[in-house]
Design a protein around this motif. Structure first.
Motif, PDB file in Angstrom:
ATOM      1  N   VAL B  25       9.731  -5.691  -1.866  1.00  0.00           N
ATOM      2  CA  VAL B  25       9.678  -4.521  -0.644  1.00  0.00           C
ATOM      3  C   VAL B  25      10.438  -3.927   0.144  1.00  0.00           C
ATOM      4  O   VAL B  25      11.597  -4.978   0.331  1.00  0.00           O
ATOM      5  N   ILE B  26      10.225  -2.252  -0.500  1.00  0.00           N
ATOM      6  CA  ILE B  26      11.951  -1.919   0.868  1.00  0.00           C
ATOM      7  C   ILE B  26      10.872  -0.828   1.774  1.00  0.00           C
ATOM      8  O   ILE B  26      10.081  -0.687   1.709  1.00  0.00           O
ATOM      9  N   LEU B  27      11.491  -1.709   2.853  1.00  0.00           N
ATOM     10  CA  LEU B  27      11.068  -0.796   4.255  1.00  0.00           C
ATOM     11  C   LEU B  27      12.119  -0.098   4.317  1.00  0.00           C
ATOM     12  O   LEU B  27      12.997  -0.267   4.322  1.00  0.00           O
ATOM     13  N   VAL B  28      12.043   0.487   4.819  1.00  0.00           N
ATOM     14  CA  VAL B  28      13.026   1.846   5.862  1.00  0.00           C
ATOM     15  C   VAL B  28      12.597   2.693   7.594  1.00  0.00           C
ATOM     16  O   VAL B  28      11.382   2.714   7.086  1.00  0.00           O
ATOM     17  N   SER B  29      13.498   2.817   7.669  1.00  0.00           N
ATOM     18  CA  SER B  29      13.023   2.673   9.214  1.00  0.00           C
ATOM     19  C   SER B  29      14.025   3.458   9.760  1.00  0.00           C
ATOM     20  O   SER B  29      15.682   3.035   9.762  1.00  0.00           O
ATOM     21  N   GLY B  30      13.378   4.948  10.056  1.00  0.00           N
ATOM     22  CA  GLY B  30      14.422   5.859  10.910  1.00  0.00           C
ATOM     23  C   GLY B  30      15.774   5.807  10.106  1.00  0.00           C
ATOM     24  O   GLY B  30      17.304   6.769  10.469  1.00  0.00           O
ATOM     25  N   SER B  31      15.249   6.299   8.560  1.00  0.00           N
ATOM     26  CA  SER B  31      16.416   6.492   7.856  1.00  0.00           C
ATOM     27  C   SER B  31      16.405   7.792   6.888  1.00  0.00           C
ATOM     28  O   SER B  31      15.243   7.591   5.846  1.00  0.00           O
ATOM     29  N   ASN B  32      17.036   9.008   6.841  1.00  0.00           N
ATOM     30  CA  ASN B  32      16.531  10.206   6.128  1.00  0.00           C
ATOM     31  C   ASN B  32      17.618   9.679   4.552  1.00  0.00           C
ATOM     32  O   ASN B  32      18.240  10.216   4.083  1.00  0.00           O
ATOM     33  N   THR B  33      17.387   8.210   3.783  1.00  0.00           N
ATOM     34  CA  THR B  33      18.527   8.103   2.572  1.00  0.00           C
ATOM     35  C   THR B  33      18.716   9.102   1.992  1.00  0.00           C
ATOM     36  O   THR B  33      19.651   8.772   1.583  1.00  0.00           O
ATOM     37  N   THR B  34      17.760   9.725   1.512  1.00  0.00           N
ATOM     38  CA  THR B  34      18.243  10.688  -0.021  1.00  0.00           C
ATOM     39  C   THR B  34      19.208  11.218   0.331  1.00  0.00           C
ATOM     40  O   THR B  34      20.248  11.567  -0.126  1.00  0.00           O
ATOM     41  N   GLU B  35      18.788  11.770   1.817  1.00  0.00           N
ATOM     42  CA  GLU B  35      20.169  12.162   2.195  1.00  0.00           C
ATOM     43  C   GLU B  35      21.247  11.937   2.855  1.00  0.00           C
ATOM     44  O   GLU B  35      22.569  12.358   2.493  1.00  0.00           O
ATOM     45  N   ALA B  36      20.499  11.462   3.850  1.00  0.00           N
ATOM     46  CA  ALA B  36      22.198  10.413   3.943  1.00  0.00           C
ATOM     47  C   ALA B  36      23.266   9.399   3.024  1.00  0.00           C
ATOM     48  O   ALA B  36      23.984   9.446   3.726  1.00  0.00           O
ATOM     49  N   HIS B  37      22.418   8.798   2.350  1.00  0.00           N
ATOM     50  CA  HIS B  37      22.984   7.127   1.914  1.00  0.00           C
ATOM     51  C   HIS B  37      22.417   7.539  -0.273  1.00  0.00           C
ATOM     52  O   HIS B  37      22.269   7.326  -0.164  1.00  0.00           O
ATOM     53  N   PRO B  38      23.073   8.683  -0.723  1.00  0.00           N
ATOM     54  CA  PRO B  38      22.181   8.775  -2.130  1.00  0.00           C
ATOM     55  C   PRO B  38      21.978   7.390  -2.607  1.00  0.00           C
ATOM     56  O   PRO B  38      20.964   7.530  -3.550  1.00  0.00           O
ATOM     57  N   GLN B  39      23.769   7.380  -3.110  1.00  0.00           N
ATOM     58  CA  GLN B  39      23.122   5.903  -3.658  1.00  0.00           C
ATOM     59  C   GLN B  39      22.281   4.643  -3.300  1.00  0.00           C
ATOM     60  O   GLN B  39      21.847   3.960  -4.073  1.00  0.00           O
ATOM     61  N   VAL B 148      13.730  -5.766   1.517  1.00  0.00           N
ATOM     62  CA  VAL B 148      14.599  -5.343   2.549  1.00  0.00           C
ATOM     63  C   VAL B 148      14.330  -4.513   3.247  1.00  0.00           C
ATOM     64  O   VAL B 148      12.853  -4.556   3.455  1.00  0.00           O
ATOM     65  N   ILE B 149      15.063  -4.604   4.258  1.00  0.00           N
ATOM     66  CA  ILE B 149      14.609  -3.408   5.736  1.00  0.00           C
ATOM     67  C   ILE B 149      16.001  -2.491   5.438  1.00  0.00           C
ATOM     68  O   ILE B 149      16.804  -3.202   5.937  1.00  0.00           O
ATOM     69  N   CYS B 150      15.687  -1.658   5.589  1.00  0.00           N
ATOM     70  CA  CYS B 150      16.667  -0.661   5.524  1.00  0.00           C
ATOM     71  C   CYS B 150      16.456   0.127   7.501  1.00  0.00           C
ATOM     72  O   CYS B 150      15.665   0.581   7.124  1.00  0.00           O
ATOM     73  N   TYR B 151      17.565   0.446   7.916  1.00  0.00           N
ATOM     74  CA  TYR B 151      17.314   1.032   8.207  1.00  0.00           C
ATOM     75  C   TYR B 151      18.552   2.206   9.222  1.00  0.00           C
ATOM     76  O   TYR B 151      19.346   1.722   8.753  1.00  0.00           O
ATOM     77  N   CYS B 152      18.563   3.225   9.700  1.00  0.00           N
ATOM     78  CA  CYS B 152      19.807   3.720  10.237  1.00  0.00           C
ATOM     79  C   CYS B 152      19.576   4.619  11.307  1.00  0.00           C
ATOM     80  O   CYS B 152      18.850   3.926  12.410  1.00  0.00           O
ATOM     81  N   LEU B 153      20.524   5.781  11.737  1.00  0.00           N
ATOM     82  CA  LEU B 153      20.950   6.439  12.895  1.00  0.00           C
ATOM     83  C   LEU B 153      19.540   6.343  13.919  1.00  0.00           C
ATOM     84  O   LEU B 153      19.053   6.566  15.033  1.00  0.00           O
ATOM     85  N   GLY B 154      18.313   6.668  13.215  1.00  0.00           N
ATOM     86  CA  GLY B 154      16.940   7.150  13.378  1.00  0.00           C
ATOM     87  C   GLY B 154      16.337   6.237  14.663  1.00  0.00           C
ATOM     88  O   GLY B 154      15.478   5.706  15.530  1.00  0.00           O
ATOM     89  N   LEU B 188      22.091   0.868   7.446  1.00  0.00           N
ATOM     90  CA  LEU B 188      23.009   1.796   6.427  1.00  0.00           C
ATOM     91  C   LEU B 188      24.152   2.654   7.911  1.00  0.00           C
ATOM     92  O   LEU B 188      23.623   3.143   9.043  1.00  0.00           O
ATOM     93  N   ARG B 189      26.241   2.890   7.618  1.00  0.00           N
ATOM     94  CA  ARG B 189      26.152   3.597   8.232  1.00  0.00           C
ATOM     95  C   ARG B 189      26.710   4.569   7.980  1.00  0.00           C
ATOM     96  O   ARG B 189      26.563   5.401   7.046  1.00  0.00           O
ATOM     97  N   GLY B 190      26.353   5.579   8.999  1.00  0.00           N
ATOM     98  CA  GLY B 190      26.673   6.826   8.825  1.00  0.00           C
ATOM     99  C   GLY B 190      27.568   6.932   7.853  1.00  0.00           C
ATOM    100  O   GLY B 190      27.815   7.686   7.158  1.00  0.00           O
ATOM    101  N   GLN B 191      28.541   7.296   8.837  1.00  0.00           N
ATOM    102  CA  GLN B 191      30.284   7.425   7.979  1.00  0.00           C
ATOM    103  C   GLN B 191      30.658   6.488   7.480  1.00  0.00           C
ATOM    104  O   GLN B 191      30.498   5.127   7.182  1.00  0.00           O
ATOM    105  N   ASN B 192      31.844   6.837   6.711  1.00  0.00           N
ATOM    106  CA  ASN B 192      32.250   6.153   5.509  1.00  0.00           C
ATOM    107  C   ASN B 192      33.128   4.995   5.910  1.00  0.00           C
ATOM    108  O   ASN B 192      33.475   4.012   5.162  1.00  0.00           O
TER     109      ASN B 192
END
Ligand code: SF4
Lengths: 133, 541
Positions: B25-39, B148-154, B188-192
């Protein structure tokens, strides 16, 4: 033409890619097949990574402000002037009057040196970067 | 990432990127992953192909949300109530991992009491997500063996960003979804190299490797190594430095490779502050908006023209290798820093970036085994890597949390700093898009990337567009209490009614003129995500 294995700079995934170098210019890129993140795949930003390297708008000389304009200067002038200005702020107001921004686009080694520079030479803990952005 | 550091003791991704594809199960919160973290998105979609369940928490119907089994389209700023409701469902259904809680965590009773007092119906109503859907999501997550839970700047860019992150950590600990392979919490970290910049102590309160400035022992250690006495008080954060106003206490700034004139919230304040400085020096590869305000600009070498290392989101430290010589008189930032430091009475001499890394390894325990020769012969090493023989750490918190026990930090709902009202009836959210990177300093120089996407758009729901008489592509004026900008309308049901969305890559439409500088007290993170705005159709003259 030869290839140089390096790390993509456009997002936190950190793909491994090869830069194609021809006539001392970076002219293209290609994913690393065995790199654990890229696995033979890059996104559109990685495939076009060379374009910003060769861009005609790149800064190529130090600039110093004269009135409203920024005019080309030598490294000696730019470095001496900067050191003198930062030094006088530090000596007059203390290190806490100086702020330093490191960069999430620069290398670990550069970030390490910059925060060391801030804390030693400038005597300030006012050092941060855009982690929160 | 103050939130995770207080609950787990470490603010980084607990897993490796590749582990995500093995999760159930993958829970994604506040991350536009396809655009910000393609891999990362690729791993998520591969996992879905293999039968994993994908849950997306996002106010917008993003591309990832379209692929999700469950999309919880919450009202912006209601992340905490939503997660609290999910936790309450876990408790009620007996899905809490009692053994894990007993052995590995503390302060559980505080969380349990808070959850038991929760009015589930009312909480669900607050988020705008049907209770049945919340309950379904909670059960999917709770019953999985690997999640796993993935989250980002959102998640982090809210007034209550720190509490948001702590609440995510609470959920993972309650379900016992941490400490195992393919299971964990992944910011998920924004910049490289955000991870690396933090690791290196480019933080006002931390020396390298998260050794607190306030701690005398750590200061002693660095004072001995560096041969100077160090300032004791933690410094100012980026926002404090760039928002002091024209006569603020900061009189001089040195900015390396950043463009706060575009990336900061409330640009006017930043401009006023930077213009009011006695001295500003900027080092960058292009003449950015920030560099234009400087007294001195240094031309820097870019990534292809120097050697060193970056640390990616999954804590992997890997080599950046020089491919070509810098153009014109450009110099690497490390050279510039050494030159300045010598002139200011503190000599630094390193013959290579490898030598700098030796010093980092000596002073930073989590980088203890990072040496360039090792990094060079591998695909990098993931920290913590304690010494030369240590193989690196693909996933964190096995057997014990970095801080010892995981600490539950219950949090209630905090309303966003500014909500829509009759005068400014729409809620503005900001984010990034696939073809560009951060403020666009680099990506906008690319012809092809610019062809794919060359102007700022405002996403607006068809119903709202109709109400304002807007058609696809027409110019709209977007205004908030702080400023206004003009951009093109993109009519789409990716955003719900009452909401609009745009990105911050374009200096012609600097969205941060509008945003709110109320910031999160825990991490100093500005609230980019939410503010109240109105739109007006531009009349063609
Ligand atoms: S190629 Fe794309 S996914 Fe890979 S690191 Fe670069 S920007 Fe990120």
């Amino acid at each position: 033409m030869h290839d140089v294995l390096t790390t993509c700079v456009y997002c936190g995934c950190g793909c491994g890619l090869y830069l194609h170098v021809e006539d001392a210019k970076v002219c293209g890129s290609q994913p690393s097949r065995h790199h654990p993140v890229s696995r033979d795949n890059l996104c559109v930003k990685g495939w076009h990574i060379h374009e910003s390297v060769n861009h005609p708008d790149r800064l190529t000389t130090p600039l110093i402000r004269k009135g409203d304009a920024l005019v080309p200067a030598t490294w000696e002038e730019a470095l001496d002037f900067t050191a003198q200005q930062l030094g006088s702020i530090r000596d007059q107001h203390g290190g806490k009057a100086i702020g330093v921004l490191a960069s999430a686009k620069c290398t670990n080694e550069e970030n390490y040196l910059l925060q060391k520079f801030a804390r030693t030479a400038l005597n300030t803990n006012n050092v941060d970067h855009c982690a929160r952005l | 990432m103050a939130g995770l550091a207080t609950t787990f003791g470490s603010g980084a991704m607990t897993n490796s990127i590749n582990e995500i594809e093995n999760a159930e199960v993958i829970l994604v919160s506040g991350s536009n992953t396809t655009e910000a973290h393609p891999q990362v998105a690729r791993r998520m979609l591969d996992a879905v192909d293999r039968g994993a369940r994908l849950i997306v928490i996002d106010p917008r119907r993003t591309r990832l949300a379209e692929c999700a089994h469950l999309h919880l389209a919450l009202r912006p700023g209601t992340d905490i109530p939503l997660l609290n409701a999910m936790m309450r469902v876990l408790l009620d259904e007996g899905l809490a991992d009692d053994l894990f809680i007993e052995m590995r965590t503390e302060n559980f009773l505080a969380l349990r009491d808070m959850l038991n007092r929760l009015d589930l119906e009312a909480t669900a109503a607050l988020t705008g997500v049907p209770l049945a859907l919340i309950s379904q999501a909670a059960q999917l997550y709770g019953r999985a063996r690997k999640a796993v839970i993935c989250y980002c700047l959102g998640v982090t860019q809210h007034v209550c960003g720190t509490e948001n992150v702590q609440t995510i950590a609470n959920l993972a600990m309650l379900a016992g979804h941490i400490e195992k392979e393919d299971t964990g919490v992944d910011p998920l970290r924004g910049q490289n190299n955000v991870q690396g910049a933090c690791d290196m102590g480019a933080l006002p309160n931390m020396l390298p490797s998260y050794q607190a400035v306030a701690n005398q022992d750590y200061r002693d250690k660095f004072e001995r190594a560096w041969g100077v006495s160090l300032p004791e008080a933690p410094g100012k954060t980026l926002v404090e430095m760039t928002h002091g106003g024209a006569q603020g206490s900061i009189r001089g700034m040195y900015i390396m490779g950043e463009n706060p004139m575009l990336s900061d919230p409330t640009l006017k304040k930043v401009e006023e502050t930077l213009r009011g400085l006695d001295f500003l020096v900027v080092s960058d590869i292009f003449l950015t908006e920030t560099a234009r305000l400087a007294q001195v600009v240094f031309p820097a070498a870019c990534f292809a023209e120097k050697s060193g290392s970056f640390t990616n989101s999954e804590r992997r430290v890997q080599m950046v290798r020089q491919a070509v010589t810098p153009p014109g008189e450009c110099r690497a930032d490390s050279e510039i820093i050494m030159e300045l430091s010598g002139r200011l009475g503190y000599g630094m001499e390193y013959n290579s970036s490898a030598e700098v890394m030796e010093e980092i390894a000596m002073l930073s325990p989590i980088y203890g085994g990072m040496h360039h020769d090792r990094l060079d012969q591998s695909w990098g090493l993931q920290w913590p890597c304690w010494d030369r023989s240590h193989p690196g750490t693909p996933f964190l918190h096995k057997y014990y949390f970095t801080r010892g026990r995981g600490h539950f930090m219950p949090a209630g709902h905090t309303a966003p700093g500014e909500l829509p009202d009759p005068e400014y009836p729409l809620l503005l959210m900001t984010g990034r898009i696939y073809h560009h990177y951060h403020t666009g300093t680099m990506t906008r120089k690319s012809e092809r990337l610019t062809r794919e996407c060359d102007h700022a758009v405002l996403q607006i729901n068809p119903a709202d567009a109709k109400a304002h008489g807007l058609r696809q592509g027409e110019s709209v004026r977007l205004s908030s209490r702080r400023g206004e900008i003009t951009l093109a309308a993109e009519i789409t049901d990716q955003v719900a009614t009452g909401m609009v969305y745009t990105t911050f890559h374009f200096h012609e439409a600097p969205i941060n003129l509008l945003t709110n500088d109320a910031f999160d007290t825990g991490s100093g993170c500005p609230e980019y995500k939410v503010c109240a705005v109105r739109v007006k159709k531009m009349v063609n003259s």
